[in-house]
Scaffold this motif. Sequence first.
Motif, PDB file in Angstrom:
ATOM      1  N   UNK A  26       0.838  -1.198   0.000  1.00  0.00           N
ATOM      2  CA  UNK A  26       0.000   0.000   0.000  1.00  0.00           C
ATOM      3  C   UNK A  26       0.871   1.245   0.000  1.00  0.00           C
ATOM      4  N   UNK A  27       0.536   2.214  -0.849  1.00  0.00           N
ATOM      5  CA  UNK A  27       1.320   3.442  -0.917  1.00  0.00           C
ATOM      6  C   UNK A  27       0.834   4.354  -2.017  1.00  0.00           C
ATOM      7  N   UNK A  28       1.720   5.219  -2.476  1.00  0.00           N
ATOM      8  CA  UNK A  28       1.402   6.155  -3.548  1.00  0.00           C
ATOM      9  C   UNK A  28       1.978   5.639  -4.864  1.00  0.00           C
ATOM     10  N   UNK A  29       1.204   5.882  -5.958  1.00  0.00           N
ATOM     11  CA  UNK A  29       1.586   5.366  -7.271  1.00  0.00           C
ATOM     12  C   UNK A  29       1.580   6.503  -8.282  1.00  0.00           C
ATOM     13  N   UNK A  30       2.537   6.490  -9.199  1.00  0.00           N
ATOM     14  CA  UNK A  30       2.676   7.611 -10.133  1.00  0.00           C
ATOM     15  C   UNK A  30       3.463   7.165 -11.356  1.00  0.00           C
ATOM     16  N   UNK A  31       3.341   7.934 -12.426  1.00  0.00           N
ATOM     17  CA  UNK A  31       4.091   7.666 -13.647  1.00  0.00           C
ATOM     18  C   UNK A  31       5.495   8.259 -13.524  1.00  0.00           C
ATOM     19  N   UNK A  84      -9.352  10.550 -10.365  1.00  0.00           N
ATOM     20  CA  UNK A  84      -8.656  10.796 -11.634  1.00  0.00           C
ATOM     21  C   UNK A  84      -7.687   9.662 -11.939  1.00  0.00           C
ATOM     22  N   UNK A  85      -7.230   9.645 -13.173  1.00  0.00           N
ATOM     23  CA  UNK A  85      -6.265   8.646 -13.597  1.00  0.00           C
ATOM     24  C   UNK A  85      -4.854   9.105 -13.257  1.00  0.00           C
ATOM     25  N   UNK A  86      -3.895   8.203 -13.440  1.00  0.00           N
ATOM     26  CA  UNK A  86      -2.498   8.546 -13.171  1.00  0.00           C
ATOM     27  C   UNK A  86      -1.997   9.659 -14.089  1.00  0.00           C
ATOM     28  N   UNK A  87      -2.650   9.838 -15.238  1.00  0.00           N
ATOM     29  CA  UNK A  87      -2.285  10.915 -16.163  1.00  0.00           C
ATOM     30  C   UNK A  87      -2.769  12.274 -15.686  1.00  0.00           C
TER      31      UNK A  87
END
Length: 474
Positions: free
Chosen positions: A6-11, A39-42
């Motif tokens: 579990x955590x933060x996710x990003x491009x 919202x999406x990762x974008x």
Amino acid sequence: MITEHTGDWFLPNSKIKLPGKLVIDDENHGIDLYIYSDKFLTGQEIHIKNDKELPRHFELIHGDCPTLITLFNCNWKSIDQINSSLFIVRYFVEFVFSYAHLKQNFKVKSINIEYPYLRTFFDGYQSVSTEEIKEQSVEYSNPVRINGNFSFRLVDSHQRDIKDFLDKNYSITHSKSIEFLFDEGLLFKDCFELMSLFSSLLCFTTEKKICYKINFLNFDKAQADEIEEGALYNSDIRSVTVENFSSRQSCDIKTKNIHQNMMLFSRWKNSEEQLNNIIIKWFNNKEFIPIYDFYLDATDWYRGKVVRITQVNFNNKFLNLCQALESYYDLNDFKFNANNEEFTKKRQQALNCIEDYELKLWTKKNLKFPSSPKLSDKLDQLINKFSFVFDKVKGLEEFLKTYSVESTEYRHKLSHGRIRKTSQGEDFRRLYDFSTILLCFCVLESLGMSERSILSIVKDHHEINQRLHYLVHT
């Protein structure tokens, strides 16, 4: 076993970080990423009714869990609405790399991979050694050069497994893996072809399904945006562990042993130098790879499936065998030695048997000396090439007389003619079986096998002997 991160996710290089959870399900062989956001990762807002603009694929996604994680090959799976402003966006994930945020199009310096049967294949008689190993260790073989950038080495790891902490009781377990080494680095996505090629080599020699498992990969530290201390390999090279299921679902990776007579070649029968040369040729024979693939697909008939191969599929496999044999003939640039004198003599004998005047004129006009080889001519020449094997099989002579003509007729009928029935009968199966044997010898020859080596294989190999016995006694 289910593992969650579990955590933060990003491009990569993005400031948009979204909360989520990575779920690795060993039992069901699945890896899923759940993003909880509006919202999406974008960064674009989620409008569940307009799915045409969904970002459906990301090559890389980074995670802070707090362990640094890189997800590779992520594909959109579903969107579920929790309330008016919160959604769950779910992605399939193929690979999980731990301890680093890797860059787009990252290159690797080496990959450590497990395959089944490695110990039997590479160790031969030593694979049944009863020598007791008392200490944990890691041993590396000398690298074998495949081409300018690519070499491989074998890794023997003896691990200490604690059985009882109080009694200090432990056992030493052995595992064998192979490492692909790249002097100048190689894009990770370009490594799959090499891993699959080695898988197909093991598949060829064992005639069994071969999958693989990537244990870890090493890379130059410049290939990552951020690296944890746990990823240290040496001063310039870093390492990440790998979680993946897609490459290892079709077989049991942990299977180490197979009887030597169930392999076409191995260290049981070949020297280390001979085996290494076979491997080098398998990787570098680029023009023969389609032929290798056709053979592997054809012999997959014999390995057993949960879903039965249909007769239509069987017919198509025969067409592939004919194409592979013809391609092998063409690639080797055989000389076509048609005998004009013999042709003229045989044609005249045929004409003498025709009483109808018009039919005799038509035959004389249309039956011309062949200037280039037909498929039947090519098959005859291949049979003659391996006559040192076939001449030793008693009872095969009558079958060989008609094989090339009948195979050519079936090829034309299946690819050009009107098919009156799907099943072609038992005679067709015999043509199929012999075609696989003939193509097997072609592949062995392309790998540098001598006549003596091929004869030795035929003498001991269980599957080839079964097929030859079937041809003679049916």
